[in-house]
Design a protein around this motif. Sequence first.
Motif, PDB file in Angstrom:
ATOM      1  N   ALA A  82       0.868  -1.217  -0.116  1.00  0.00           N
ATOM      2  CA  ALA A  82       0.025   0.007   0.071  1.00  0.00           C
ATOM      3  C   ALA A  82       0.866   1.159  -0.335  1.00  0.00           C
ATOM      4  N   ILE A  83       1.937   1.009   0.891  1.00  0.00           N
ATOM      5  CA  ILE A  83       3.183   2.443   0.788  1.00  0.00           C
ATOM      6  C   ILE A  83       3.423   2.345  -0.630  1.00  0.00           C
ATOM      7  N   LYS A  84       3.804   1.390  -1.178  1.00  0.00           N
ATOM      8  CA  LYS A  84       4.466   1.687  -2.648  1.00  0.00           C
ATOM      9  C   LYS A  84       3.281   2.085  -3.801  1.00  0.00           C
ATOM     10  N   ALA A  85       2.157   1.837  -3.326  1.00  0.00           N
ATOM     11  CA  ALA A  85       1.374   2.219  -4.252  1.00  0.00           C
ATOM     12  C   ALA A  85       0.718   3.690  -3.999  1.00  0.00           C
ATOM     13  N   GLY A  86       1.100   4.205  -2.918  1.00  0.00           N
ATOM     14  CA  GLY A  86       1.180   5.660  -2.743  1.00  0.00           C
ATOM     15  C   GLY A  86       0.270   5.876  -1.451  1.00  0.00           C
ATOM     16  N   TYR A  87      -0.390   5.094  -0.786  1.00  0.00           N
ATOM     17  CA  TYR A  87      -1.049   5.303   0.456  1.00  0.00           C
ATOM     18  C   TYR A  87       0.023   5.928   1.559  1.00  0.00           C
ATOM     19  N   ARG A  88      -0.568   6.855   2.309  1.00  0.00           N
ATOM     20  CA  ARG A  88       0.293   7.634   3.248  1.00  0.00           C
ATOM     21  C   ARG A  88      -0.315   7.596   4.656  1.00  0.00           C
ATOM     22  N   LEU A  89      -1.754   7.495   4.600  1.00  0.00           N
ATOM     23  CA  LEU A  89      -2.490   7.334   5.748  1.00  0.00           C
ATOM     24  C   LEU A  89      -2.856   5.866   6.184  1.00  0.00           C
ATOM     25  N   PHE A  90      -2.589   5.463   7.476  1.00  0.00           N
ATOM     26  CA  PHE A  90      -2.932   4.108   7.848  1.00  0.00           C
ATOM     27  C   PHE A  90      -3.785   3.995   9.123  1.00  0.00           C
ATOM     28  N   ASP A  91      -4.982   3.581   9.148  1.00  0.00           N
ATOM     29  CA  ASP A  91      -5.877   3.564  10.294  1.00  0.00           C
ATOM     30  C   ASP A  91      -5.827   2.328  11.007  1.00  0.00           C
ATOM     31  N   ALA A  92      -5.135   2.225  12.242  1.00  0.00           N
ATOM     32  CA  ALA A  92      -5.077   1.123  13.097  1.00  0.00           C
ATOM     33  C   ALA A  92      -6.085   1.199  14.412  1.00  0.00           C
TER      34      ALA A  92
ATOM     35  N   ALA B 257      -5.676  -0.972  18.514  1.00  0.00           N
ATOM     36  CA  ALA B 257      -5.193  -2.027  19.452  1.00  0.00           C
ATOM     37  C   ALA B 257      -6.171  -3.510  19.068  1.00  0.00           C
ATOM     38  N   ASP B 258      -7.504  -3.078  19.114  1.00  0.00           N
ATOM     39  CA  ASP B 258      -8.369  -3.989  18.927  1.00  0.00           C
ATOM     40  C   ASP B 258      -8.316  -4.759  17.621  1.00  0.00           C
ATOM     41  N   TYR B 259      -7.483  -4.366  16.535  1.00  0.00           N
ATOM     42  CA  TYR B 259      -7.518  -5.147  15.248  1.00  0.00           C
ATOM     43  C   TYR B 259      -6.545  -6.211  15.256  1.00  0.00           C
ATOM     44  N   GLY B 260      -5.657  -6.112  16.357  1.00  0.00           N
ATOM     45  CA  GLY B 260      -4.619  -7.194  16.563  1.00  0.00           C
ATOM     46  C   GLY B 260      -3.774  -7.491  15.417  1.00  0.00           C
ATOM     47  N   ASN B 261      -3.359  -6.573  14.721  1.00  0.00           N
ATOM     48  CA  ASN B 261      -2.317  -6.802  13.642  1.00  0.00           C
ATOM     49  C   ASN B 261      -1.426  -5.420  13.770  1.00  0.00           C
ATOM     50  N   GLU B 262      -1.149  -4.822  14.721  1.00  0.00           N
ATOM     51  CA  GLU B 262      -0.210  -3.526  14.672  1.00  0.00           C
ATOM     52  C   GLU B 262       1.321  -4.017  14.462  1.00  0.00           C
ATOM     53  N   LYS B 263       1.665  -5.214  14.897  1.00  0.00           N
ATOM     54  CA  LYS B 263       2.831  -5.775  15.000  1.00  0.00           C
ATOM     55  C   LYS B 263       3.124  -5.756  13.534  1.00  0.00           C
ATOM     56  N   GLN B 264       2.439  -6.533  12.711  1.00  0.00           N
ATOM     57  CA  GLN B 264       2.588  -6.829  11.426  1.00  0.00           C
ATOM     58  C   GLN B 264       2.373  -5.628  10.494  1.00  0.00           C
ATOM     59  N   ALA B 265       1.530  -4.738  10.822  1.00  0.00           N
ATOM     60  CA  ALA B 265       1.520  -3.437  10.044  1.00  0.00           C
ATOM     61  C   ALA B 265       2.883  -2.792  10.511  1.00  0.00           C
ATOM     62  N   GLY B 266       3.199  -2.712  11.391  1.00  0.00           N
ATOM     63  CA  GLY B 266       4.542  -2.159  11.718  1.00  0.00           C
ATOM     64  C   GLY B 266       5.910  -2.623  11.031  1.00  0.00           C
ATOM     65  N   GLU B 267       5.691  -4.034  10.821  1.00  0.00           N
ATOM     66  CA  GLU B 267       6.899  -4.661  10.060  1.00  0.00           C
ATOM     67  C   GLU B 267       6.801  -4.195   8.494  1.00  0.00           C
ATOM     68  N   GLY B 268       5.675  -4.115   8.008  1.00  0.00           N
ATOM     69  CA  GLY B 268       5.584  -3.393   6.563  1.00  0.00           C
ATOM     70  C   GLY B 268       5.986  -2.009   6.542  1.00  0.00           C
ATOM     71  N   LEU B 269       5.534  -1.312   7.608  1.00  0.00           N
ATOM     72  CA  LEU B 269       6.208   0.202   7.450  1.00  0.00           C
ATOM     73  C   LEU B 269       7.473   0.076   7.593  1.00  0.00           C
ATOM     74  N   ARG B 270       8.118  -0.745   8.464  1.00  0.00           N
ATOM     75  CA  ARG B 270       9.722  -0.797   8.809  1.00  0.00           C
ATOM     76  C   ARG B 270      10.444  -0.984   7.383  1.00  0.00           C
ATOM     77  N   ARG B 271       9.907  -1.998   6.806  1.00  0.00           N
ATOM     78  CA  ARG B 271      10.387  -2.574   5.581  1.00  0.00           C
ATOM     79  C   ARG B 271      10.441  -1.303   4.447  1.00  0.00           C
ATOM     80  N   ALA B 272       9.227  -0.642   4.307  1.00  0.00           N
ATOM     81  CA  ALA B 272       9.337   0.502   3.213  1.00  0.00           C
ATOM     82  C   ALA B 272      10.320   1.627   3.954  1.00  0.00           C
ATOM     83  N   LEU B 273      10.627   1.954   5.202  1.00  0.00           N
ATOM     84  CA  LEU B 273      11.487   2.952   5.640  1.00  0.00           C
ATOM     85  C   LEU B 273      12.961   2.468   5.480  1.00  0.00           C
ATOM     86  N   GLN B 274      13.128   1.189   5.558  1.00  0.00           N
ATOM     87  CA  GLN B 274      14.338   0.463   5.394  1.00  0.00           C
ATOM     88  C   GLN B 274      14.891   0.695   4.003  1.00  0.00           C
ATOM     89  N   GLU B 275      13.965   0.586   3.017  1.00  0.00           N
ATOM     90  CA  GLU B 275      14.059   0.739   1.603  1.00  0.00           C
ATOM     91  C   GLU B 275      14.245   1.887   1.171  1.00  0.00           C
TER      92      GLU B 275
END
Length: 305
Positions: free
Chosen positions: A23-33, A35-53
């Motif tokens: 989604a970041i590669k496609a141009g998204y810049r706002l992410f709505d998360a 605690a109740d969604y249970g996927n913040e760790k995984q979302a953070g992994e995706g963000l971290r990969r985009a930042l590292q690259e």
Amino acid sequence: MPSVGFGLWKVDKETCADTVYNAIKAGYRLFDAAADYGNEKQAGEGLRRALQEGIVKREDIFITSKLWNTFHAQEHVKKVTRMQLEHWGIDYFDLFLIHFPISLKYVDPNHRYPAEWMGDDGKVHLEKVPMHETWKAMEELVDDSLVKNIGLSNCQGSLILDILQYAKYEPQVLQIELHPYLTQEPLVDLCKRWGIAVTAYSSFGPQSYLELGMGKTAPSLLDHSIIGAIASAHGKTPAQVLLRWATQRGLAVIPKSNDHGRLVSNLQCDGFDLTEQELAAISGLNMNYRLNDPVNIEPLLSIFA
């Protein structure tokens, strides 16, 4: 805050990191998360990969998250916010919302996380925590630079007006269920008058709830003849028309899709304008059809009564 973002509700843990990264590669810049969604760790992994690259910098991304109902007491707010930030791997949230104006009995994250609605006995347990206590704790998050902005979700006008009486930092955003079957014009107008931005969730109406066994009592908005005719007139998809109906009126939207093509298409919803007649026709579909209502979980939680 971008007007079109990506919602992380119901995004599977297994695919969430890749979904956020793509989604970041496609141009998204706002992410709505949340605690109740249970996927913040995984979302953070995706963000971290985009930042590292080097695809984006942290300041390019707007991250919204939410305080769950079991953490409303002042002594819990900061601790759980720090934990959520750690899950994301970031130092601050751009926006942090009170998920529901409902306080539930505290559940230690080491015991169960996300805590969800029910206790261990399968029942809902309310806690006596007033909103002014929770809001003060939210303001402390701003003072400690853990969040940049604070706001509300799933709240009605009377509670907003109450918070405005004692807020040191006024709510910056209200996030609500809003689609052509639930237009909520008086609430949107109130927010505009007070300078509170509105984010609409469930922009596709019943479509968002079918996999939960809900939303079957109303026709699909994506297949509605009025939406389809307007989409054909503009050479757009019904989904793009539904999103543009919101953004053209100054609302932010946070659709999600696990399909990359639709993900890209949703982001491209602002490249055209609907006529006043088309906007009115879509708004005319309103039937006050609310799908996300805690009263369906527990009758005592009728916050929209």
